[in-house]
Design an enzyme around this catalytic site. Structure first.
Site, PDB file in Angstrom:
ATOM      1  CG  ASP A 101      -2.192   0.815   0.945  1.00  0.00           C
ATOM      2  OD1 ASP A 101      -2.138   1.709   0.065  1.00  0.00           O
ATOM      3  OD2 ASP A 101      -3.217   0.596   1.605  1.00  0.00           O
TER       4      ASP A 101
HETATM    5  C1  NOJ Z   1      -4.087   3.799   0.088  1.00  0.00           C
HETATM    6  C2  NOJ Z   1      -5.236   2.871   0.266  1.00  0.00           C
HETATM    7  O1  NOJ Z   1      -5.144   2.204   1.506  1.00  0.00           O
HETATM    8  C3  NOJ Z   1      -5.372   1.824  -0.831  1.00  0.00           C
HETATM    9  O2  NOJ Z   1      -6.590   1.169  -0.682  1.00  0.00           O
HETATM   10  C4  NOJ Z   1      -5.239   2.452  -2.181  1.00  0.00           C
HETATM   11  O3  NOJ Z   1      -5.372   1.456  -3.176  1.00  0.00           O
HETATM   12  C5  NOJ Z   1      -3.901   3.152  -2.274  1.00  0.00           C
HETATM   13  N1  NOJ Z   1      -3.829   4.195  -1.270  1.00  0.00           N
HETATM   14  C6  NOJ Z   1      -3.645   3.741  -3.647  1.00  0.00           C
HETATM   15  O4  NOJ Z   1      -4.429   4.832  -3.867  1.00  0.00           O
END
Ligand code: NOJ
Length: 766
Positions: free
Chosen positions: A293
């Site tokens: 993430d």
């Molecule tokens: C953070 C989020 O937790 C995740 O779900 C998302 O896909 C990513 N950012 C990318 O935007």
């Protein structure tokens, strides 16, 4: 003689051996895979260590960011072969520009992956995932992902960071909106349907995109519902309640996974070798790629598991992470780590290979421009057909929570006071994580009613109050225009006057989209701002009030449930919001949604979920029973349980029958029940089957969903529904983490909600 026998035996063994090995080879040699292996091995033989490490880098370039801005000079890095994929860029024009840099300006011309958070639709926005789950219709769930893939791929994307399959039992957690709710069995069905919808049967088609299962793992188990918080969980709970949807998505062929932000029993997921390698690749046999993430590698420092970016990059790589989202630790330190022997060359090779394989499967080596076609968006995005599916799904996702004296459906006559900050609000219709969605294309409730009936019934409108009392925060999450400069008291007064002139009041209240989703946990999950005051004032007028709720999580609604005669949970319904709400309010469509996450009475009951354990002192509801597992100030029951949802008609369950009273481990138990539409209108019902394992080697939940059927019945019509149960449905992970059913007595419940149903029992024998 003995020699002859020995020789004969030997040749027999040899022949069997050859046969087995030929079979094994036959199985192992999948010509497509062999072709891919040769292609990638050949490509990798030309790659330098730096080029391999470059593939492990996933910067953000373009629109949305959900953390610190780290990705700089991305163009330059692409040209230098230091990027494997990017996210947050879409439209064929923008994607082409970056893909050109990769395939025209780098030494090996390796194409980039283009990812994005296509969570509940790309531009045609569907209801938030929690609402989508409430349809209990896997066909619709799959269709929503199919349309999303069609639109996203038309817009240059080949990879979505979805499905989000985190089980959540805590509505304070804002990301409950993005998942399917609390049930592992239903969550698994939905996970499968989403993967199928995105990926279709062939990832290389220009209208399919690669799914990314997230957030691996247990992100929804955050303590106290606070986003990014600690997860500490027993292995049996993990295996039985939280892991199944991830596993289901991988088994359905999902091409990638995203590591979660949280720690699990002391080791953050992104550094967790047990999770990323032993479980995911070892036990589950996952062959796809894993990305982190957003800056999750860097955050390992804050977690306190590594001392600097180099150290945590080592941990993540050695745990089994392939691609680093935004953080850049891999491109900065992987080379040194290999030179120092802290990360093996094989680890880098494996990670690089898995990323290249994803590109290969998407068909990008055949044609790096496969998803880039400037003529597609106009033809494939926000089409009437896509909007029609969005409307259908929105209608099916709404849950009728209360309907005293059949106040709903409304008759299209007289004067309706349409009140509330969400009654004529385009901005909030599309909900959280609708990145590419254009809220200006969404339909408000006011327009929806107008679209249906023109000028009759007469509609009087009043905003009633701002969505939040914190105007600054409201402006931040919803834009300046969302803030009405008047005081809430002035607006409530106006609303009451408006209500006084009407025959019926429809109050559209709830949360702004930004109050759920990432980094949007709440400790008070009631109607925010002055909305409850507004509602109380409306009810005090004595006019019949219908409450339409739009929100991203279960809310606490005790007062509302006690005083408002009709309540429709509409969630954040997406682009077609207003048309769908109008069609339900006026009975063009009979609501059939059922909750997939429990609504607590108050925050003190959280975590609350239907599939809890009995305890040694279960409370049976007698207030004189003091030494029981109970609260002194609130009942144990939720306000609205999992599986609950009303209809404009009524359904009756009768004649529950099991085809046998004992079943052995290889048997199949047939469960049948008669379902009758006993009301006056046609409608659909979700008939749910739960089991309870009375005695186990570890304690078993009071109920577990194991099947359902969504059935449409004409008024007065009856149908016999048949469910089949096998020992697989009765199996669970025991203390040794073996997945087994245990002989003994079981109860079967069938009904229209997790809190009621007909019961029968049977015995599972060896
Ligand atoms: C953070 C989020 O937790 C995740 O779900 C998302 O896909 C990513 N950012 C990318 O935007």
């Amino acid at each position: 003689m003995t020699k002859m026998i020995a020789r004969a035996l030997l040749s027999l063994l040899l022949a069997v051996g050859i046969l087995i090995s030929a079979r094994a080879q036959q199985k192992a040699v999948n010509p497509e895979k062999a072709k891919m292996d040769i292609y990638i091995t050949n490509l990798m033989s030309k790659m330098t260590l730096d080029e391999k490490i470059g593939q492990l880098n996933l910067p953000s370039i373009g629109f949305d960011i959900t953390g610190p801005l780290v990705s700089v000079d991305v163009d330059k890095k692409i040209k230098n072969g230091m990027v494997g994929g990017v996210f947050n860029t879409f439209t064929p024009e923008a994607v082409r520009k970056l893909q050109d840099m990769a395939v025209k300006e780098t030494r090996l011309k390796i194409p980039l992956l283009f990812g994005y958070d296509v969570i509940h639709g790309h531009k045609t926005i569907f209801p938030i995932p929690l609402a989508l789950a409430c349809t209990w219709d896997m066909n619709l769930v799959e269709q929503s992902a199919r349309v999303a893939a069609q639109e996203a791929s038309a817009d240059g994307l080949c990879w979505t960071f979805s499905p989000m399959v985190d089980i959540s039992r805590d509505p304070r957690w804002g990301r409950s909106a993005e998942g399917s709710g609390e049930d592992p069995w239903l969550g698994s069905q939905i996970a499968r349907a989403m993967v199928k919808g995105y990926q279709g049967d062939d990832l290389s088609k220009p209208n399919t995109i690669m799914a990314c299962v997230k957030h691996f793992a247990l992100y929804g188990g955050a303590e106290a519902g606070r986003d990014y918080n600690t997860v500490d969980m027993s292995m049996v709970k993990m295996y039985n309640d939280y892991l199944p949807p991830y596993k289901a998505a991988f088994d359905a062929g999902a091409g990638s996974a995203m590591s979660s932000f949280n720690e699990i029993n002391g080791v953050p997921a992104t550094a967790n070798k047990w999770l990323m390698t032993d479980l995911l690749r070892g036990q589950w046999g996952f062959k796809g790629m894993v990305c982190t993430d957003y800056t999750a590698v860097n955050e390992l420092i804050e977690h306190g598991i590594g001392k600097d970016l180099k150290d945590v990059s080592r941990l993540a790589l050695n745990a089994g992470i392939d691609m680093d989202m935004v953080g850049e630790g891999f491109i900065l330190y992987a080379r040194e780590l290999v030179k120092e022997g802290k990360v093996t060359q094989k680890t880098i090779d494996d990670a690089c290979r898995r990323i290249l394989e994803a590109k290969y499967k998407l068909g990008l080596f055949d044609d790096p421009y496969r998803y880039i076609n400037e003529s597609r968006p106009a033809k494939e995005i926000l089409t009437p057909a896509n909007r029609k599916i969005a409307k259908e799904i929105a209608e099916q996702s709404m849950v009728l929570l209360k309907n005293d004296n059949q106040l709903l459906p409304l008759k299209p006559q007289g004067t309706i006071a349409l009140i509330g900050p969400l009654a004529d609000n385009q901005r909030e219709m599309i909900g959280t994580w609708s990145g590419a969605g254009d809220w200006q294309r969404s339909i408000t409730v006011r327009s929806g009613i107008r679209n249906l009936f023109g000028e009759n019934p007469v509609l009087l409108t009043a905003k009633g109050c701002n969505l939040l009392t914190d105007r600054k925060y409201l402006a931040e999450i919803s834009g300046d225009k969302s803030v009405d400069p008047r005081t809430d008291d002035e607006m409530i007064k106006e609303a009451v006057e408006t209500a006084g002139k009407a025959d019926v009041v429809v109050a559209v209240l709830g949360e702004p989209s930004g109050l759920s989703g990432e980094a949007a946990s709440r400790s008070d999950i009631g109607l925010p701002g002055r909305q409850l005051d507004l509602l109380k004032a409306l009810v005090a007028t004595g006019k019949p009030v219908v409450l339409v709720l739009m929100n991203g999580r279960p809310l606490t609604l005790e007062w509302e449930n006690e005083h408002v005669p009709a309540i429709l949970e509409a969630w954040h319904p997406g682009t077609e919001a207003g048309d769908a709400v109008a069609s339900i309010l006026f009975g063009i469509r009979n609501p059939a949604g059922k909750l997939t996450m429990t609504f607590p009475r108050n925050v003190g009951q959280i975590p609350i979920y239907y599939n809890h354990k009995h305890t040694g002192r279960p409370y049976a509801g007698n207030p004189d029973d003091k030494y029981k597992s109970r609260y002194l100030d609130v009942s144990n029951d939720p306000l609205y349980p999992f599986g609950y949802g009303l209809s404009y008609t009524t359904f009756n369950y009768s004649d529950l029958k099991l085809d046998k009273s004992t079943m052995n481990m290889n048997g199949t138990l047939k469960v049948s029940v008669t379902l009758t539409n006993t009301g006056k209108v046609d409608g659909a019902e979700v008939a749910q089957l739960y089991i309870h394992d009375l005695v186990g080697s570890i304690t078993r939940p009071v109920k577990e969903l194991k099947g359902y059927q969504k059935v449409f019945l004409k008024a007065g019509e009856s149908k016999t529904l048949t469910f089949a149960l096998t020992s697989e449905d009765l199996a669970f992970y025991n203390e040794k983490l073996e997945h087994k059913a245990e002989p003994g007595m079981f109860i079967v419940f069938v009904g229209g909600s997790s809190d009621k149903g007909l019961e029968a029992s049977f015995e599972l024998t060896k």
